[in-house]
Design a protein around this motif. Sequence first.
Motif, mmCIF file in Angstrom:
data_model
loop_
_atom_site.group_PDB
_atom_site.id
_atom_site.type_symbol
_atom_site.label_atom_id
_atom_site.label_comp_id
_atom_site.label_asym_id
_atom_site.label_seq_id
_atom_site.Cartn_x
_atom_site.Cartn_y
_atom_site.Cartn_z
ATOM 1 N N ALA A 50 0.845 -1.192 0.000
ATOM 2 C CA ALA A 50 0.000 0.000 0.000
ATOM 3 C C ALA A 50 0.881 1.242 0.000
ATOM 4 C CB ALA A 50 -0.917 0.003 1.217
ATOM 5 N N ALA A 53 -2.365 4.819 1.130
ATOM 6 C CA ALA A 53 -3.674 4.219 0.882
ATOM 7 C C ALA A 53 -4.565 4.326 2.111
ATOM 8 C CB ALA A 53 -3.514 2.755 0.479
ATOM 9 N N TYR A 78 -4.944 3.026 7.939
ATOM 10 C CA TYR A 78 -5.137 1.584 7.877
ATOM 11 C C TYR A 78 -5.767 1.071 9.159
ATOM 12 C CZ TYR A 78 -1.595 2.475 4.324
ATOM 13 O OH TYR A 78 -0.900 2.999 3.264
#
Length: 246
Positions: A50, A53, A78
């Motif tokens: 990622a 992200a 996350y």
Amino acid sequence: MYLRPGSQADINHLTLKNATVGMLIDSNAGGAMKIRNTQIYDCSNVGILARTATIEGSNIVINSTGQFDVALTKGGTYNFTHCTFNNNWPGNNPLALLVQNYQEYSNAPTDFYPMTANFNNCIIFGNNQIEMALDLKNDIQPVYKFTNCLIKFNNINNQFTNNPFYDFTVAEHYLNNKINTGSSVTNAFVPDFLDVDTNKLNIGDNSAAKGLAEPSFSALFPLDILNKDRATSPDSGAYESVIFEN
């Protein structure tokens, strides 16, 4: 699987094997990428990579990757709940987890990104002494927390003794975890996987993850990856424990 900048998706019941990078999720900030009930195995580099992200992950199982099961890079947001990240790839370098909030140019970190990373009721394990790397710089104060997780972290050479990112006594970042340090006292803190060599990461009745989970997080995901009901004393990781038959 390459999810380009701006992508949004709800990935459910995916099994992915034998890739170089299983999932590359690139710059989807603003809309959470949901990954649920997903298995990723035997990737030569990374299971989930990622970059800046936003991911909401639950009931994810990743095993055996050449570099990292999960690499969270260039910051991002996350939340992983009831996930099992185990890395039994041969060698001394592969890890289950990397959390990194910067990007290097010419071997020097120059770009820094906000990072929020939460791991709830997870297993972070593997065949190396240390299975997670928090490669964080203080230019932008990172937010991270591990809650009711089973973690492999044997600081065998004391190289992380004075590193504040691995102070497991700080409740702001670590709460109710079991840390496998490889010592005789805590060596019982093992996941008791069924068979890591064949990617069977079901946990047995003797698992240190049994009954470890925080119920308030389990209530958000009341079924494990096999649709087994999480009981009043739920287990950490993607699987509820079972008694293995001989």
